[in-house]
Design a protein around this motif. Structure first.
Motif, mmCIF file in Angstrom:
data_model
loop_
_atom_site.group_PDB
_atom_site.id
_atom_site.type_symbol
_atom_site.label_atom_id
_atom_site.label_comp_id
_atom_site.label_asym_id
_atom_site.label_seq_id
_atom_site.Cartn_x
_atom_site.Cartn_y
_atom_site.Cartn_z
ATOM 1 N N GLN A 47 0.819 -1.209 0.000
ATOM 2 C CA GLN A 47 0.000 0.000 0.000
ATOM 3 C C GLN A 47 0.854 1.260 0.000
ATOM 4 O OE1 GLN A 47 -3.552 0.067 -0.169
ATOM 5 N NE2 GLN A 47 -2.984 -1.994 -0.810
ATOM 6 N N LYS A 48 2.074 1.127 0.507
ATOM 7 C CA LYS A 48 3.021 2.245 0.504
ATOM 8 C C LYS A 48 4.428 1.671 0.383
ATOM 9 C CE LYS A 48 2.322 5.615 3.394
ATOM 10 N NZ LYS A 48 2.239 6.364 4.681
ATOM 11 N N PHE A 49 5.261 2.316 -0.415
ATOM 12 C CA PHE A 49 6.669 1.908 -0.497
ATOM 13 C C PHE A 49 7.499 3.084 -0.966
ATOM 14 C CE2 PHE A 49 4.864 0.911 -4.634
ATOM 15 C CZ PHE A 49 5.843 1.274 -5.548
ATOM 16 N N LEU A 50 8.803 2.956 -0.791
ATOM 17 C CA LEU A 50 9.758 3.987 -1.190
ATOM 18 C C LEU A 50 10.487 3.525 -2.435
ATOM 19 C CD1 LEU A 50 11.273 4.628 2.359
ATOM 20 C CD2 LEU A 50 9.296 5.756 1.315
ATOM 21 N N ILE B 211 8.040 8.565 -2.578
ATOM 22 C CA ILE B 211 7.110 7.765 -1.772
ATOM 23 C C ILE B 211 5.923 7.455 -2.668
ATOM 24 C CG2 ILE B 211 5.674 7.639 0.279
ATOM 25 C CD1 ILE B 211 7.354 9.720 1.563
ATOM 26 N N TYR B 212 5.620 6.175 -2.802
ATOM 27 C CA TYR B 212 4.501 5.744 -3.639
ATOM 28 C C TYR B 212 3.373 5.210 -2.764
ATOM 29 C CZ TYR B 212 6.864 6.223 -8.120
ATOM 30 O OH TYR B 212 7.473 6.726 -9.238
ATOM 31 N N GLY B 213 2.160 5.535 -3.142
ATOM 32 C CA GLY B 213 0.971 4.967 -2.524
ATOM 33 C C GLY B 213 0.241 4.138 -3.563
ATOM 34 N N HIS B 214 -0.407 3.070 -3.119
ATOM 35 C CA HIS B 214 -1.053 2.175 -4.077
ATOM 36 C C HIS B 214 -2.450 1.840 -3.588
ATOM 37 C CE1 HIS B 214 -1.857 -1.593 -6.326
ATOM 38 N NE2 HIS B 214 -1.281 -0.904 -7.279
ATOM 39 N N LYS B 215 -3.388 2.716 -3.913
ATOM 40 C CA LYS B 215 -4.779 2.453 -3.566
ATOM 41 C C LYS B 215 -5.654 2.423 -4.816
ATOM 42 C CE LYS B 215 -4.600 4.339 1.114
ATOM 43 N NZ LYS B 215 -5.177 5.307 2.075
ATOM 44 N N ILE C 18 3.188 9.995 -3.764
ATOM 45 C CA ILE C 18 2.736 10.777 -2.614
ATOM 46 C C ILE C 18 3.678 11.955 -2.388
ATOM 47 C CG2 ILE C 18 2.319 10.727 -0.123
ATOM 48 C CD1 ILE C 18 1.575 7.812 -0.393
ATOM 49 N N ASP D 263 6.542 8.164 8.046
ATOM 50 C CA ASP D 263 6.365 7.168 6.984
ATOM 51 C C ASP D 263 7.440 6.080 7.015
ATOM 52 O OD1 ASP D 263 4.063 8.216 5.509
ATOM 53 O OD2 ASP D 263 5.363 9.911 5.036
ATOM 54 N N LEU E 22 9.099 -1.172 5.965
ATOM 55 C CA LEU E 22 8.647 -0.500 4.741
ATOM 56 C C LEU E 22 9.608 -0.827 3.599
ATOM 57 C CD1 LEU E 22 6.487 1.543 3.707
ATOM 58 C CD2 LEU E 22 8.209 3.326 4.073
#
Length: 424
Positions: A38-41, A52-56, A62, A159, A164
Motif C-alpha cells: 500500500q506504501k513503499f519507497l 514515496i509511492y501509494g497504491h490504492k 505521494i 512514513d 517498509l
C-alpha cells in the motif's frame, strides 16, 4: 570433490551474472498491481530522486525529494566500492545513537543490505542507510547510502516505519495506470506462499520442495540441512501446526521476487507472530523457489483475526456434524470425531458408536437444532465452541441444553476431541 566443484562453478556463474547486471544497472518497472504494498519507497539513482509511492488504485506518487547516492555508478558489489546497492530492501528501524552531523544529520534508517539474494551473489558490505545530511546535499556524494536533506527526512519520519519496502534502481520506469508485464509472476508468487503455508500446516515433505537448497545455503551460511532437520523434528513433535499468512504483499526485484506478510504460527504449546519475508527465484525447472528468508518477531496482534478464520472453518464442521446427527448417518457422524474423542463418560469413537447405535435402534433423531449465538474461543487444543442445543427424537423425546465442543485441527480438517452437555 564433484560437489565442491559444483559450488565453485555456481559461485562463478552467479558472480559473472551479478557483474553483468551491475554494469548495466537495474531499471525497475513500476506499474500498478493489487498485490503491491500500500506504501513503499523508491530511489531513482539516475535522477537522484527519492519517491514515496501509494497504491490504492492507481499507483501514485505521494511525495518526491532530491537525494544523493553513492559516488560511483553501478550496483554495489563489495565493501568500500562507494556504490549504492540496487534491489528491494526494507527499513530496519531508526538509529538512536549520536551521528556525525555533517555526514548524516541527526536521522538514519538502516536497510537490510545485504539481503539474502545479495549474499547468494557474493556481495559484501554493510551499513547502507537512508539518512539526513548536515552539509549541502550534492548529487552522488555518499559512500553508498541514500542521503536526503535533513528537513525532508524529518518530514518523512512518520512514513519510515520498520518493514517498509525500499526499491533502489538505476532508473525507475513508471507507468502508474498500466498493467504490469510481470503481473502473472507476482500472482504466482502469492499463490506459492499460500501453497507453502498449507504444506507447512500439513507437516508434509512437500514443504521442502518450495526451497532451493543450494541457494538457501549460500544465503544463510550453509544452514539448509539444519533447517530441514529442525522442521522435521517439529513436524513429529506436534499433533498439529497452524500457519496463517495475513496481508501478503509482493515486490519484484532485479532477478527475484520478495513476498512479505504477517505470519501467525500456532501449535498446541506455542503461539508466535511476526513479519516473514521470502525471497523467490525461478529454478531450472521453471518454478519459483525460496532462496532466502527473513523473520522479524513482533507482538501478537492477530489473535482475533485468527479466531475469526478458524471459527468459520470449525463452524462449517459443526453444521455438517449436526446434519449427519439429525439424519442418523452413522459413518458421517462418527467421521467428525478424532479417534480418541471424549463424549461425556464415553471415550473413543467405538464407544460413541456403540452408544448411538443403541439409542437410534429405539428412537432415531427427528430434529437437532443449534442456537445462533455460538461462542468461540481459542484453546491450547485448538478451538472451543459453546451453544444452545435442542433435540427431538421420533418417539417424542425432547431435551434442551448447552453443548460445549472442543475441536482440533488435523490433516483431514477440524475434528471433535471433546463433547460436553448440560441440561437447561
Amino acid at each position: 570433490m564433484r560437489i565442491v566443484r559444483l559450488f565453485a562453478v555456481l559461485a562463478i556463474m552467479a558472480m559473472c551474472a551479478t557483474q553483468a547486471l551491475a554494469a548495466s544497472g537495474w531499471e525497475a518497472q513500476l506499474a500498478g498491481h493489487p498485490l503491491l504494498p500500500q506504501k513503499f519507497l523508491a530511489v531513482d539513482k539516475d535522477a537522484q530522486t527519492f519517491f514515496i509511492y501509494g497504491h490504492k488504485s492507481p499507483l501514485r506518487v505521494i511525495g518526491s525529494y532530491p537525494c544523493a547516492t553513492g559516488q560511483r555508478p553501478g550496483d554495489k558489489l563489495e565493501e568500500g566500492d562507494l556504490k549504492t546497492p540496487e534491489g528491494v530492501y526494507f527499513i530496519q528501524g531508526k538509529l538512536h545513537r549520536k551521528l556525525d552531523w555533517t555526514l548524516y544529520g541527526d536521522l538514519a534508517y538502516p536497510l537490510n543490505f545485504p539481503n539474502p539474494v545479495d549474499k547468494i551473489k557474493g556481495k559484501t558490505g554493510y551499513g547502507i542507510w537512508v539518512h539526513g545530511r548536515g552539509k549541502k546535499l550534492l548529487p552522488r556524494d555518499t559512500q553508498g547510502c541514500v542521503a536526503l536533506n535533513t528537513p525532508d527526512l524529518r518530514n518523512l519520519a512518520d512514513d519510515l516505519t520498520p518493514g517498509l519496502p525500499v526499491v533502489i534502481s538505476k532508473h525507475l520506469d513508471v507507468a502508474t495506470g498500466q498493467d504490469r508485464d510481470d503481473a502473472a509472476e507476482l500472482n504466482e508468487a502469492v499463490e506459492r506462499v499460500k501453497s507453502w503455508a498449507n504444506a507447512w500446516q500439513r507437516r508434509s515433505d512437500e514443504f521442502f520442495e518450495f526451497y532451493d537448497p543450494i541457494k538457501y545455503d549460500q544465503a544463510h551460511g550453509g544452514s539448509y540441512a539444519a533447517f530441514k532437520t529442525r522442521k522435521h523434528r517439529l513436524f513429529q513433535r506436534h499433533n498439529w501446526i497452524r500457519v496463517m499468512t495475513h496481508d501478503v504483499r509482493v515486490v519484484p526485484g532485479p532477478d527475484y521476487v520478495v513476498t512479505y506478510f504477517r505470519q501467525y504460527y500456532r501449535t498446541p504449546g506455542m503461539v508466535s507472530e511476526g513479519i516473514k519475508r521470502l525471497y523467490w527465484q525461478r529454478s531450472s525447472d521453471g518454478k519459483l523457489r525460496i532462496v532466502g528468508r527473513e523473520w522479524v518477531q513482533t507482538p501478537r496482534t492477530l489473535d482475533d483475526v485468527y479466531l475469526k478464520r478458524v471459527s468459520a472453518e470449525a463452524g462449517e464442521v459443526v453444521e455438517a456434524w449436526r446434519k449427519a446427527w439429525e439424519n442418523a448417518e452413522m459413518d458421517a457422524y462418527l467421521g467428525y470425531y478424532a479417534y480418541g474423542a471424549e463424549q461425556g463418560e464415553r471415550l473413543g469413537v467405538s464407544s460413541i458408536k456403540e452408544h448411538k447405535a443403541a439409542l437410534w435402534q429405539n428412537a432415531k433423531p427427528e430434529k437437532v437444532a443449534f442456537g445462533q449465538d455460538k461462542r468461540y474461543s481459542l484453546t491450547s487444543e485448538g478451538v472451543a465452541v459453546t451453544f444452545e442445543q435442542q433435540y427431538q427424537a421420533d418417539n417424542g423425546f425432547v431435551d434442551k441444553g448447552v453443548k460445549h465442543l472442543v475441536l482440533r485441527p488435523t490433516d483431514e480438517g477440524w475434528k471433535i476431541i471433546r463433547e460436553e452437555w448440560r441440561a437447561i
